[in-house]
Design a protein around this motif. Sequence first.
Motif, PDB file in Angstrom:
ATOM      1  N   LYS A  64       0.831  -1.229   0.000  1.00 27.03           N
ATOM      2  CA  LYS A  64       0.000   0.000   0.000  1.00 27.03           C
ATOM      3  C   LYS A  64       0.855   1.263   0.000  1.00 27.03           C
ATOM      4  CE  LYS A  64      -0.778   0.299   5.014  1.00 27.03           C
ATOM      5  NZ  LYS A  64      -1.777   0.488   6.057  1.00 27.03           N
ATOM      6  N   CYS A  65       2.168   1.125   0.123  1.00 30.64           N
ATOM      7  CA  CYS A  65       3.052   2.296   0.117  1.00 30.64           C
ATOM      8  C   CYS A  65       3.557   2.591  -1.297  1.00 30.64           C
ATOM      9  CB  CYS A  65       4.253   2.058   1.030  1.00 30.64           C
ATOM     10  SG  CYS A  65       3.914   1.040   2.485  1.00 30.64           S
ATOM     11  N   CYS A  97       2.695   5.773  -3.613  1.00 32.56           N
ATOM     12  CA  CYS A  97       3.324   7.071  -3.356  1.00 32.56           C
ATOM     13  C   CYS A  97       4.847   7.007  -3.345  1.00 32.56           C
ATOM     14  CB  CYS A  97       2.830   7.638  -2.032  1.00 32.56           C
ATOM     15  SG  CYS A  97       1.068   8.034  -2.062  1.00 32.56           S
ATOM     16  N   HIS A  98       5.400   5.931  -2.739  1.00 38.45           N
ATOM     17  CA  HIS A  98       6.862   5.882  -2.560  1.00 38.45           C
ATOM     18  C   HIS A  98       7.589   5.118  -3.668  1.00 38.45           C
ATOM     19  CE1 HIS A  98       7.045   7.870   1.355  1.00 38.45           C
ATOM     20  NE2 HIS A  98       5.920   7.227   1.662  1.00 38.45           N
ATOM     21  N   ALA A 144       7.289  10.854  -2.344  1.00 41.27           N
ATOM     22  CA  ALA A 144       5.829  10.730  -2.262  1.00 41.27           C
ATOM     23  C   ALA A 144       5.164  12.086  -2.408  1.00 41.27           C
ATOM     24  CB  ALA A 144       5.444  10.070  -0.936  1.00 41.27           C
ATOM     25  N   GLN A 164      17.766   4.241   3.283  1.00 40.08           N
ATOM     26  CA  GLN A 164      17.649   4.457   4.734  1.00 40.08           C
ATOM     27  C   GLN A 164      17.743   3.122   5.469  1.00 40.08           C
ATOM     28  OE1 GLN A 164      14.900   7.310   6.298  1.00 40.08           O
ATOM     29  NE2 GLN A 164      14.342   8.113   4.294  1.00 40.08           N
ATOM     30  N   LYS A 175      10.933   6.768  12.221  1.00 36.36           N
ATOM     31  CA  LYS A 175      10.036   7.681  11.514  1.00 36.36           C
ATOM     32  C   LYS A 175       8.602   7.150  11.476  1.00 36.36           C
ATOM     33  CE  LYS A 175      13.729   9.711   8.839  1.00 36.36           C
ATOM     34  NZ  LYS A 175      14.454   9.818   7.565  1.00 36.36           N
ATOM     35  N   TYR A 232       5.269   8.867  12.951  1.00 33.98           N
ATOM     36  CA  TYR A 232       4.035   9.178  12.212  1.00 33.98           C
ATOM     37  C   TYR A 232       2.835   8.564  12.932  1.00 33.98           C
ATOM     38  CZ  TYR A 232       6.441  11.177   8.180  1.00 33.98           C
ATOM     39  OH  TYR A 232       7.186  11.986   7.366  1.00 33.98           O
ATOM     40  N   VAL A 277       7.017  16.481   8.524  1.00 40.53           N
ATOM     41  CA  VAL A 277       8.143  17.130   7.845  1.00 40.53           C
ATOM     42  C   VAL A 277       7.677  18.113   6.768  1.00 40.53           C
ATOM     43  CG1 VAL A 277      10.231  16.745   6.464  1.00 40.53           C
ATOM     44  CG2 VAL A 277       9.615  15.142   8.279  1.00 40.53           C
ATOM     45  N   ALA A 278       6.739  17.659   5.942  1.00 48.82           N
ATOM     46  CA  ALA A 278       6.330  18.488   4.801  1.00 48.82           C
ATOM     47  C   ALA A 278       4.851  18.847   4.848  1.00 48.82           C
ATOM     48  CB  ALA A 278       6.668  17.764   3.499  1.00 48.82           C
ATOM     49  N   MET A 283       2.578  16.847   5.687  1.00 47.53           N
ATOM     50  CA  MET A 283       1.787  15.672   5.312  1.00 47.53           C
ATOM     51  C   MET A 283       1.859  14.573   6.386  1.00 47.53           C
ATOM     52  SD  MET A 283       0.603  15.941   2.061  1.00 47.53           S
ATOM     53  CE  MET A 283       0.827  16.964   0.629  1.00 47.53           C
ATOM     54  N   MET A 291       0.491  10.510   6.453  1.00 48.80           N
ATOM     55  CA  MET A 291       1.303   9.320   6.759  1.00 48.80           C
ATOM     56  C   MET A 291       0.779   8.609   8.011  1.00 48.80           C
ATOM     57  SD  MET A 291       3.472   7.823   5.042  1.00 48.80           S
ATOM     58  CE  MET A 291       4.153   6.811   6.337  1.00 48.80           C
ATOM     59  N   GLN A 328      -1.661   6.217   7.106  1.00 52.64           N
ATOM     60  CA  GLN A 328      -1.100   5.029   6.457  1.00 52.64           C
ATOM     61  C   GLN A 328      -0.653   3.975   7.466  1.00 52.64           C
ATOM     62  OE1 GLN A 328      -1.122   4.513   3.140  1.00 52.64           O
ATOM     63  NE2 GLN A 328      -2.218   6.459   3.052  1.00 52.64           N
TER      64      GLN A 328
HETATM   65  C1  HEC Z   1      -0.776   8.715  -0.240  1.00 50.40           C
HETATM   66  C2  HEC Z   1       0.676   8.692  -0.395  1.00 50.40           C
HETATM   67  C3  HEC Z   1       1.490   7.909   0.608  1.00 50.40           C
HETATM   68  C4  HEC Z   1       1.345   6.590   0.956  1.00 50.40           C
HETATM   69  C5  HEC Z   1       0.333   5.578   0.440  1.00 50.40           C
HETATM   70  C6  HEC Z   1       2.411   6.329   1.913  1.00 50.40           C
HETATM   71  N1  HEC Z   1       3.152   7.433   2.144  1.00 50.40           N
HETATM   72 FE1  HEC Z   1       4.822   7.560   3.286  1.00 50.40          FE
HETATM   73  N2  HEC Z   1       4.888   9.546   2.949  1.00 50.40           N
HETATM   74  C7  HEC Z   1       4.031  10.260   2.150  1.00 50.40           C
HETATM   75  C8  HEC Z   1       4.286  11.687   2.302  1.00 50.40           C
HETATM   76  C9  HEC Z   1       3.562  12.795   1.589  1.00 50.40           C
HETATM   77  C10 HEC Z   1       5.325  11.783   3.247  1.00 50.40           C
HETATM   78  C11 HEC Z   1       5.917  13.057   3.850  1.00 50.40           C
HETATM   79  C12 HEC Z   1       5.148  13.268   5.205  1.00 50.40           C
HETATM   80  C13 HEC Z   1       5.574  14.476   6.004  1.00 50.40           C
HETATM   81  O1  HEC Z   1       5.158  15.593   5.648  1.00 50.40           O
HETATM   82  O2  HEC Z   1       6.278  14.311   7.025  1.00 50.40           O
HETATM   83  C14 HEC Z   1       5.714  10.431   3.592  1.00 50.40           C
HETATM   84  C15 HEC Z   1       6.727  10.094   4.432  1.00 50.40           C
HETATM   85  C16 HEC Z   1       7.167   8.802   4.708  1.00 50.40           C
HETATM   86  C17 HEC Z   1       8.346   8.458   5.429  1.00 50.40           C
HETATM   87  C18 HEC Z   1       9.376   9.425   5.983  1.00 50.40           C
HETATM   88  C19 HEC Z   1      10.442   9.659   4.924  1.00 50.40           C
HETATM   89  C20 HEC Z   1      11.579  10.523   5.462  1.00 50.40           C
HETATM   90  O3  HEC Z   1      12.723  10.027   5.415  1.00 50.40           O
HETATM   91  O4  HEC Z   1      11.321  11.625   5.923  1.00 50.40           O
HETATM   92  C21 HEC Z   1       8.373   7.127   5.518  1.00 50.40           C
HETATM   93  C22 HEC Z   1       9.440   6.275   6.202  1.00 50.40           C
HETATM   94  C23 HEC Z   1       7.207   6.630   4.837  1.00 50.40           C
HETATM   95  N3  HEC Z   1       6.505   7.671   4.339  1.00 50.40           N
HETATM   96  C24 HEC Z   1       6.881   5.292   4.738  1.00 50.40           C
HETATM   97  C25 HEC Z   1       5.704   4.850   4.217  1.00 50.40           C
HETATM   98  C26 HEC Z   1       5.268   3.487   4.291  1.00 50.40           C
HETATM   99  C27 HEC Z   1       6.045   2.346   4.940  1.00 50.40           C
HETATM  100  C28 HEC Z   1       4.054   3.426   3.703  1.00 50.40           C
HETATM  101  C29 HEC Z   1       3.182   2.222   3.542  1.00 50.40           C
HETATM  102  C30 HEC Z   1       2.803   1.522   4.764  1.00 50.40           C
HETATM  103  C31 HEC Z   1       3.753   4.754   3.227  1.00 50.40           C
HETATM  104  N4  HEC Z   1       4.761   5.586   3.565  1.00 50.40           N
HETATM  105  C32 HEC Z   1       2.614   5.071   2.505  1.00 50.40           C
HETATM  106  C33 HEC Z   1       3.074   9.737   1.318  1.00 50.40           C
HETATM  107  C34 HEC Z   1       2.621   8.428   1.376  1.00 50.40           C
END
Ligand code: HEC
Length: 157
Positions: free
Chosen positions: A85-86, A89-90, A98, A108, A116, A120, A127-128, A130, A134, A137
């Motif tokens: 599910k990640c 975006c990632h 993302a 990382q 991190k 969340y 951080v941004a 958003m 997260m 998620q």
């Molecule tokens: C809808 C889009 C989306 C999905 C789906 C999503 N992410 Fe993210 N993710 C983001 C965004 C946008 C950020 C930046 C958030 C912030 O502002 O701190 C982020 C940040 C992160 C970060 C921090 C990165 C850093 O180094 O600062 C991690 C780790 C991460 N996501 C892991 C995951 C994982 C694991 C999943 C699945 C379980 C996931 N994300 C699903 C959009 C998404």
Amino acid sequence: MKTSILISLAVAAVVLAGCNEKTQEKAQETQEVAVQTVEKAKEVIANVAEKTKEQTQEVAQKVKEEAQEAAGTVAAKVDSALYGKCVACHGIDGKTKALGKSAVLAGQTQEELVTKLKGYKAGTINVAGMGMLMQGQVKDMSDVELEAVAAYIATFK
Ligand code: HEC
């Protein structure tokens, strides 16, 4: 007449004594052979037991290795499923920023990622702008799942 009977008896006695000695010798020999046979049988049984033990250990080792391999495959599948599910975006290899906002996940360590992700989940990282997204998620993921998905992401180079 009497003398000849006595002589015959004496001869018979000597012959019998001789026979008795031979019988004893024979019995002695038979006993020795029996003892040797038993010893030999013991040896054979010990050998078979040792071989069986070795073979059983080999089979057990093989089964263990196969089980570990299967368990590893299942664990890897579970970890990659958690990341499913990640991906949107990632990115499949964790190299996509993302929504154009997040840092890249690839490169990382598991430790950094777990910290991190837990942040969340707890709502303490943003951080941004958003962080809430997260949090949505990961809020339903257990710590074990977060660690597993982080371990999986940490394999991205
Ligand atoms: C809808 C889009 C989306 C999905 C789906 C999503 N992410 Fe993210 N993710 C983001 C965004 C946008 C950020 C930046 C958030 C912030 O502002 O701190 C982020 C940040 C992160 C970060 C921090 C990165 C850093 O180094 O600062 C991690 C780790 C991460 N996501 C892991 C995951 C994982 C694991 C999943 C699945 C379980 C996931 N994300 C699903 C959009 C998404």
